[in-house]
Design a protein around this motif. Structure first.
Motif, mmCIF file in Angstrom:
data_model
loop_
_atom_site.group_PDB
_atom_site.id
_atom_site.type_symbol
_atom_site.label_atom_id
_atom_site.label_comp_id
_atom_site.label_asym_id
_atom_site.label_seq_id
_atom_site.Cartn_x
_atom_site.Cartn_y
_atom_site.Cartn_z
ATOM 1 N N GLY A 1 0.869 -1.175 0.000
ATOM 2 C CA GLY A 1 0.000 0.000 0.000
ATOM 3 C C GLY A 1 0.902 1.221 0.000
ATOM 4 O O GLY A 1 1.618 1.462 0.966
ATOM 5 N N VAL A 2 0.897 1.994 -1.093
ATOM 6 C CA VAL A 2 1.800 3.138 -1.240
ATOM 7 C C VAL A 2 0.984 4.421 -1.294
ATOM 8 O O VAL A 2 0.049 4.548 -2.083
ATOM 9 C CB VAL A 2 2.677 3.003 -2.509
ATOM 10 C CG1 VAL A 2 3.587 4.210 -2.667
ATOM 11 C CG2 VAL A 2 3.505 1.719 -2.432
ATOM 12 N N SER A 3 1.370 5.379 -0.451
ATOM 13 C CA SER A 3 0.694 6.664 -0.372
ATOM 14 C C SER A 3 1.558 7.747 -1.016
ATOM 15 O O SER A 3 2.741 7.863 -0.704
ATOM 16 C CB SER A 3 0.427 7.013 1.093
ATOM 17 O OG SER A 3 -0.149 8.298 1.184
ATOM 18 N N PHE A 4 0.927 8.538 -1.891
ATOM 19 C CA PHE A 4 1.612 9.640 -2.556
ATOM 20 C C PHE A 4 1.172 10.994 -1.999
ATOM 21 O O PHE A 4 1.612 12.035 -2.467
ATOM 22 C CB PHE A 4 1.357 9.593 -4.067
ATOM 23 C CG PHE A 4 1.914 8.357 -4.718
ATOM 24 C CD1 PHE A 4 3.261 8.291 -5.064
ATOM 25 C CD2 PHE A 4 1.112 7.258 -4.977
ATOM 26 C CE1 PHE A 4 3.784 7.146 -5.656
ATOM 27 C CE2 PHE A 4 1.629 6.117 -5.570
ATOM 28 C CZ PHE A 4 2.967 6.066 -5.908
ATOM 29 N N GLU A 5 0.274 10.970 -1.013
ATOM 30 C CA GLU A 5 -0.168 12.199 -0.358
ATOM 31 C C GLU A 5 -0.637 11.867 1.046
ATOM 32 O O GLU A 5 -0.947 10.716 1.353
ATOM 33 C CB GLU A 5 -1.261 12.911 -1.158
ATOM 34 C CG GLU A 5 -2.552 12.140 -1.293
ATOM 35 C CD GLU A 5 -3.631 12.906 -2.045
ATOM 36 O OE1 GLU A 5 -3.647 14.150 -1.992
ATOM 37 O OE2 GLU A 5 -4.456 12.259 -2.682
ATOM 38 N N LYS A 6 -0.673 12.875 1.906
ATOM 39 C CA LYS A 6 -1.080 12.657 3.294
ATOM 40 C C LYS A 6 -2.559 12.314 3.366
ATOM 41 O O LYS A 6 -3.362 12.813 2.589
ATOM 42 C CB LYS A 6 -0.798 13.906 4.127
ATOM 43 C CG LYS A 6 0.667 14.143 4.347
ATOM 44 C CD LYS A 6 0.919 15.354 5.207
ATOM 45 C CE LYS A 6 2.416 15.541 5.369
ATOM 46 N NZ LYS A 6 2.735 16.718 6.153
ATOM 47 N N GLY A 7 -2.883 11.461 4.310
ATOM 48 C CA GLY A 7 -4.268 11.042 4.514
ATOM 49 C C GLY A 7 -4.310 9.566 4.822
ATOM 50 O O GLY A 7 -3.566 8.784 4.238
ATOM 51 N N THR A 8 -5.195 9.185 5.716
ATOM 52 C CA THR A 8 -5.270 7.806 6.184
ATOM 53 C C THR A 8 -5.540 6.807 5.067
ATOM 54 O O THR A 8 -4.875 5.794 4.963
ATOM 55 C CB THR A 8 -6.378 7.682 7.245
ATOM 56 O OG1 THR A 8 -6.153 8.671 8.245
ATOM 57 C CG2 THR A 8 -6.353 6.316 7.891
ATOM 58 N N ASP A 9 -6.519 7.064 4.232
ATOM 59 C CA ASP A 9 -6.911 6.117 3.187
ATOM 60 C C ASP A 9 -6.449 6.534 1.801
ATOM 61 O O ASP A 9 -6.950 6.024 0.803
ATOM 62 C CB ASP A 9 -8.432 5.939 3.184
ATOM 63 C CG ASP A 9 -8.929 5.228 4.425
ATOM 64 O OD1 ASP A 9 -8.175 4.386 4.955
ATOM 65 O OD2 ASP A 9 -10.058 5.500 4.864
ATOM 66 N N ARG A 10 -5.524 7.441 1.711
ATOM 67 C CA ARG A 10 -5.051 7.924 0.413
ATOM 68 C C ARG A 10 -3.825 7.131 -0.024
ATOM 69 O O ARG A 10 -2.692 7.611 0.060
ATOM 70 C CB ARG A 10 -4.739 9.411 0.482
ATOM 71 C CG ARG A 10 -5.968 10.243 0.702
ATOM 72 C CD ARG A 10 -5.652 11.704 0.744
ATOM 73 N NE ARG A 10 -6.870 12.455 0.984
ATOM 74 C CZ ARG A 10 -6.902 13.733 1.271
ATOM 75 N NH1 ARG A 10 -5.762 14.414 1.345
ATOM 76 N NH2 ARG A 10 -8.044 14.338 1.475
ATOM 77 N N TYR A 11 -4.084 5.926 -0.466
ATOM 78 C CA TYR A 11 -3.004 5.070 -0.954
ATOM 79 C C TYR A 11 -3.542 4.151 -2.039
ATOM 80 O O TYR A 11 -4.753 3.943 -2.165
ATOM 81 C CB TYR A 11 -2.379 4.264 0.189
ATOM 82 C CG TYR A 11 -3.268 3.220 0.792
ATOM 83 C CD1 TYR A 11 -3.264 1.907 0.308
ATOM 84 C CD2 TYR A 11 -4.126 3.533 1.847
ATOM 85 C CE1 TYR A 11 -4.092 0.942 0.866
ATOM 86 C CE2 TYR A 11 -4.950 2.568 2.405
ATOM 87 C CZ TYR A 11 -4.925 1.282 1.915
ATOM 88 O OH TYR A 11 -5.742 0.326 2.452
ATOM 89 N N LEU A 12 -2.626 3.624 -2.828
ATOM 90 C CA LEU A 12 -2.951 2.652 -3.866
ATOM 91 C C LEU A 12 -2.244 1.350 -3.547
ATOM 92 O O LEU A 12 -1.157 1.354 -2.958
ATOM 93 C CB LEU A 12 -2.503 3.158 -5.237
ATOM 94 C CG LEU A 12 -3.248 4.391 -5.755
ATOM 95 C CD1 LEU A 12 -2.536 4.980 -6.960
ATOM 96 C CD2 LEU A 12 -4.684 4.032 -6.099
ATOM 97 N N VAL A 13 -2.840 0.242 -3.942
ATOM 98 C CA VAL A 13 -2.247 -1.069 -3.705
ATOM 99 C C VAL A 13 -1.503 -1.502 -4.972
ATOM 100 O O VAL A 13 -2.056 -1.472 -6.069
ATOM 101 C CB VAL A 13 -3.323 -2.109 -3.327
ATOM 102 C CG1 VAL A 13 -2.694 -3.481 -3.141
ATOM 103 C CG2 VAL A 13 -4.047 -1.672 -2.057
#
Length: 180
Positions: free
Chosen positions: A100-112
């Motif tokens: 799970g990689v996040s490119f911006e801040k936020g709890t659920d802001r990520y792509l698998v």
């Protein structure tokens, strides 16, 4: 004279590009060779290889979108999130063969991302399902659509920095009953 200048510019370009970071696809092989643990993966700087465009239809009751763009398409409002190429990202969760990689801040802001055997086991975006060349991904707690071009985006890493990562290791000798 013109060819000499072209040759010199080509040489300078090669020198400058060789001084920069060596970004390579993050593949199962790179993962195996580095032997990084789940915790160590959280300290590796990841990047996306190409633009990622997420979009979803927004009905009139949910037009108070704070981030992203709202666009009209065939009379419908769309929320669009664009992640430009080479955007830094961090691993926020992982399990075998998935990140799970996040490119911006936020709890659920990520792509698998997961291993893709059709792309030399590089980690590409995983969609929940596919219909008519559009995938559905979960992002920020909502379902977004993604096209096949964005879905073929893979994770890249600076391999030099990964090699510079120091890892301490020890081997457990075991314990015998009755001995502290």
């Amino acid at each position: 004279m013109k060819s000499t200048i072209t040759f010199i510019l080509a040489g300078l370009t090669a020198i400058v590009s060789s001084c920069g970071p060596k970004l390579v696809p993050f593949t199962a092989e790179v993962e195996y060779e580095t032997g990084l643990s789940k915790e160590q993966l959280k300290h590796v700087q990841f990047y996306n290889s190409a633009p990622i465009v997420l979009f979803r239809e927004v009905n009139n009751n949910t037009t108070q979108v704070i981030r992203g763009d709202i666009k009209m398409h065939n009379g419908k409002q769309l929320e669009q999130i664009v992640i430009p190429p080479n955007t830094p990202g961090v691993v926020i969760n992982s399990n075998p063969e998935r990140l799970g990689v996040s490119f911006e801040k936020g709890t659920d802001r990520y792509l698998v991302f997961g291993r893709n055997p059709n792309r030399a086991n590089a980690y590409t975006i995983l969609a929940k399902d596919w219909k008519n060349s559009l995938g559905t991904v979960q992002y920020d707690g909502k379902d977004f659509k993604i096209n096949t071009e964005s879905a073929s985006t893979y994770l890249i890493v600076n391999i030099k920095r990964m090699k510079d990562l120091k890892t301490s290791s020890r081997t457990a000798k075991g314990r015998e009953v009755g001995k502290l």
